[in-house]
Design a protein around this motif. Structure first.
Motif, PDB file in Angstrom:
ATOM      1  N   ILE A 316       0.716  -1.207   0.091  1.00 13.56           N
ATOM      2  CA  ILE A 316       0.081   0.035  -0.015  1.00 13.56           C
ATOM      3  C   ILE A 316       0.786   1.089  -0.127  1.00 13.56           C
ATOM      4  N   ALA A 317       2.025   1.065   0.783  1.00 13.81           N
ATOM      5  CA  ALA A 317       2.934   2.488   0.696  1.00 13.81           C
ATOM      6  C   ALA A 317       4.168   2.472  -0.320  1.00 13.81           C
ATOM      7  N   GLY A 318       3.935   1.340  -1.166  1.00 13.94           N
ATOM      8  CA  GLY A 318       4.613   1.766  -2.481  1.00 13.94           C
ATOM      9  C   GLY A 318       5.962   0.575  -2.239  1.00 13.94           C
ATOM     10  N   PHE A 319       6.236  -0.021  -1.028  1.00 13.47           N
ATOM     11  CA  PHE A 319       7.234  -0.676  -0.806  1.00 13.47           C
ATOM     12  C   PHE A 319       7.519  -2.089  -1.763  1.00 13.47           C
ATOM     13  N   ASN A 320       8.438  -2.718  -1.996  1.00 11.20           N
ATOM     14  CA  ASN A 320       8.448  -3.864  -2.384  1.00 11.20           C
ATOM     15  C   ASN A 320       8.266  -5.122  -1.284  1.00 11.20           C
ATOM     16  N   LEU A 321       7.887  -6.140  -1.710  1.00  7.57           N
ATOM     17  CA  LEU A 321       7.387  -7.107  -0.670  1.00  7.57           C
ATOM     18  C   LEU A 321       8.419  -8.265  -0.594  1.00  7.57           C
ATOM     19  N   ALA A 322       9.698  -8.096  -0.871  1.00 10.63           N
ATOM     20  CA  ALA A 322      10.702  -9.148  -0.852  1.00 10.63           C
ATOM     21  C   ALA A 322      10.917  -9.287   0.808  1.00 10.63           C
ATOM     22  N   GLU A 323      10.844 -10.628   1.047  1.00 15.52           N
ATOM     23  CA  GLU A 323      11.155 -10.900   2.368  1.00 15.52           C
ATOM     24  C   GLU A 323      12.401 -10.833   2.763  1.00 15.52           C
ATOM     25  N   GLU A 324      12.763 -10.303   4.115  1.00 11.25           N
ATOM     26  CA  GLU A 324      14.229 -10.114   4.571  1.00 11.25           C
ATOM     27  C   GLU A 324      14.621 -11.456   4.744  1.00 11.25           C
ATOM     28  N   PRO A 325      16.198 -11.525   4.751  1.00 11.60           N
ATOM     29  CA  PRO A 325      16.775 -12.949   5.109  1.00 11.60           C
ATOM     30  C   PRO A 325      16.338 -13.261   6.317  1.00 11.60           C
ATOM     31  N   THR A 326      16.244 -14.661   6.680  1.00 14.77           N
ATOM     32  CA  THR A 326      16.224 -15.150   7.972  1.00 14.77           C
ATOM     33  C   THR A 326      17.562 -14.586   8.929  1.00 14.77           C
ATOM     34  N   ASP A 327      17.251 -14.125  10.165  1.00 18.59           N
ATOM     35  CA  ASP A 327      18.067 -13.398  11.071  1.00 18.59           C
ATOM     36  C   ASP A 327      19.310 -14.466  11.395  1.00 18.59           C
ATOM     37  N   VAL A 328      18.799 -15.604  12.034  1.00 16.47           N
ATOM     38  CA  VAL A 328      19.457 -16.549  12.668  1.00 16.47           C
ATOM     39  C   VAL A 328      19.160 -17.853  11.851  1.00 16.47           C
ATOM     40  N   ALA A 329      20.037 -19.058  12.399  1.00 19.20           N
ATOM     41  CA  ALA A 329      19.830 -20.344  11.519  1.00 19.20           C
ATOM     42  C   ALA A 329      18.327 -20.916  12.076  1.00 19.20           C
ATOM     43  N   ASP A 330      17.672 -21.410  11.028  1.00 25.43           N
ATOM     44  CA  ASP A 330      16.426 -21.983  11.144  1.00 25.43           C
ATOM     45  C   ASP A 330      16.015 -22.777  12.500  1.00 25.43           C
ATOM     46  N   ILE A 331      16.998 -23.576  13.055  1.00 23.21           N
ATOM     47  CA  ILE A 331      16.880 -24.563  14.273  1.00 23.21           C
ATOM     48  C   ILE A 331      16.874 -23.782  15.427  1.00 23.21           C
ATOM     49  N   LEU A 332      17.700 -22.614  15.407  1.00 25.86           N
ATOM     50  CA  LEU A 332      17.595 -21.813  16.701  1.00 25.86           C
ATOM     51  C   LEU A 332      16.313 -21.035  16.602  1.00 25.86           C
ATOM     52  N   ILE A 333      15.637 -20.482  15.482  1.00 21.56           N
ATOM     53  CA  ILE A 333      14.631 -19.659  15.265  1.00 21.56           C
ATOM     54  C   ILE A 333      13.333 -20.841  15.997  1.00 21.56           C
ATOM     55  N   ASP A 334      13.363 -21.971  15.311  1.00 19.39           N
ATOM     56  CA  ASP A 334      12.255 -22.986  15.909  1.00 19.39           C
ATOM     57  C   ASP A 334      12.270 -23.155  17.316  1.00 19.39           C
ATOM     58  N   LEU A 335      13.581 -23.391  17.970  1.00 19.00           N
ATOM     59  CA  LEU A 335      13.865 -23.659  19.176  1.00 19.00           C
ATOM     60  C   LEU A 335      12.921 -22.547  20.280  1.00 19.00           C
TER      61      LEU A 335
END
Length: 430
Positions: A316-335
């Motif tokens: 709506i504000a005109g920004f692209n919708l590209a997702e930002e890269p994951t900040d930390v490893a997936d296994i750490l995020i999951d826990l």
């Protein structure tokens, strides 16, 4: 026992990674905390007094009347097709409803602040088009200065976005490369923690600036939720037990990822996003407050509809919708995220219990969906729809200071109960 120890080690790694990320957005974080008011009064910004469209489906012209010439930048975007004009901050004094209708190649357009010092106009197009010409005319012969944009129809094969998303995932107003001089460098997170050891509560009024949110009866969601958020901040600060940070405390647009970054960089104990929904007329009527938590699968069709709508805020504000890269490893995020979601759900239930005694709740008050703004893996987060602006009774409540005071009181009570218990639990584990 060994498994628990391993999880604690991994959780420690998450926190270290999070702390390292804070520096990258330090100046923006500082702006979010302090939100200094512009040094120049609104009246001194260039004034936009009228806007109009002319032409047809082959060629369409947009004209904006302004009281002085300005610099600008234009960008074309696809999927959906849009044109964006970035300008220095303008004082928009356009008639109500301007931009709601379209003509020719333009379905509709919207305008507003996207960051301190920068405004934006976003055009939703009927299909692919190119910018044939764009210029600013100086005032002459009794006519004001004008910003003119001329569009021409092209086929999809001939359409080329102005900025490849991979090279520039976010648009910024072309007014200054450096942050404003009024924004101070943020202190290192550890310094901040030593200076103020209170738990941090981040209040996130949805929408803002160019993104009005839902509108009904002359009221905009962005204004209603900002008033509610400021009242909640004042209530919590009066108690003095928590450090309260607003993602916005004025009419500024904040991208979705920036909202969660503010909470993560501050190691917030709680993130509360405030919204006010509207139901399309074809879907009947709904009323009352609803509390949403994050889930991979929406709890029902209405929750999915709302999440889809809220997740389009950047578009709506005109920004692209590209997702930002994951900040930390997936296994750490999951826990970490498993525990975080447990705390989020616990707070949502506590909040429902407090609010139902003082305000009207939706018939299904606890829901979940994949809201982007709730995706911080290490910060308990909820999104509260405080009511429906599409419902007459709810709208009367939303503009009432008496109702707001009751709702804010119950929400503050829930926040205090949740964090008091968490602090006591954390203290007993040492």
């Amino acid at each position: 026992m060994a498994s628990r120890t391993n999880q604690r080690v991994l959780l420690g790694c998450v926190l270290l990674c999070t702390a390292a990320l804070a520096c990258a957005d330090s100046w923006r974080l500082s702006a979010a905390e302090s939100q200094p008011q512009p040094a120049v009064a609104v009246a001194n910004f260039p004034v936009a007094s009228a806007a109009r469209l002319a032409g047809d489906g082959k060629q369409t012209r947009f004209i904006l009347d302004i009281d002085q010439t300005v610099t600008f930048r234009t960008v074309t975007l696809a999927d959906p097709y849009r044109v964006v004009i970035d300008v220095p901050q303008l004082n928009f004094q356009l008639p109500a409803g301007t931009g709601a209708g379209g003509r020719g190649l333009v379905k509709a357009f919207r305008y507003g602040l996207v960051m301190p010092g920068g405004s934006r106009i976003v055009f939703d197009l009927t299909g692919p088009a190119k910018i044939a010409n764009s210029y600013v005319l100086e005032a002459a012969n009794g006519q004001p200065a004008r910003l003119v944009l001329e569009l021409e129809e092209v086929d999809r094969a001939a359409f080329v976005p102005t900025i490849p998303p991979a090279n520039q995932p976010e648009l910024r107003p072309a007014i200054a490369e450096a942050p404003p001089a009024t924004v101070q460098a943020a202190p290192a997170p550890e310094t901040t923690q030593k200076a103020d050891g209170r738990p941090v509560v981040v209040i996130d009024p949805g929408h803002g600036g160019i993104d009005n949110g839902t509108q009904s009866g002359g009221e905009s969601e962005k204004n209603l939720v900002l008033a509610f958020g400021l009242a909640l901040r004042d209530k919590l600060e009066k108690a003095g037990k928590y450090r309260v940070v607003m993602t916005r405390d004025d009419d500024t647009f904040i991208p979705l990822n920036d909202r969660t970054k503010i909470a993560r960089n501050l190691k917030a104990a709680l993130f509360v996003s405030i919204h006010a929904d509207a139901l399309p007329k074809a879907e009947g009527d709904a009323q009352g407050a609803t509390i949403y938590t994050l889930s991979d699968k929406a709890s029902d069709a209405e929750a999915q509809r709302l999440a889809d709508a809220e997740n389009r805020a950047d578009a709506i504000a005109g920004f692209n919708l590209a997702e930002e890269p994951t900040d930390v490893a997936d296994i750490l995020i999951d826990l970490t995220q498993r525990e975080t979601r447990t705390f989020s759900n616990r707070f949502a239930r506590l909040l429902m219990g407090e609010m139902k005694s003082s305000v009207r709740m939706h018939k299904h008050p606890l829901k979940s969906a994949g809201f982007r703004v709730l995706k911080a893996p290490d910060v308990p987060s909820v999104l509260v729809e405080i009511g429906y602006v599409s419902n007459k009774g709810d709208l009367e409540h939303l503009v009432s200071e008496g109702w707001r005071s009751k709702a804010v009181g119950s929400m503050a009570q829930a926040i205090d109960g949740f964090l008091t218990k968490r602090m006591a639990t954390a203290g007993s584990s040492h």
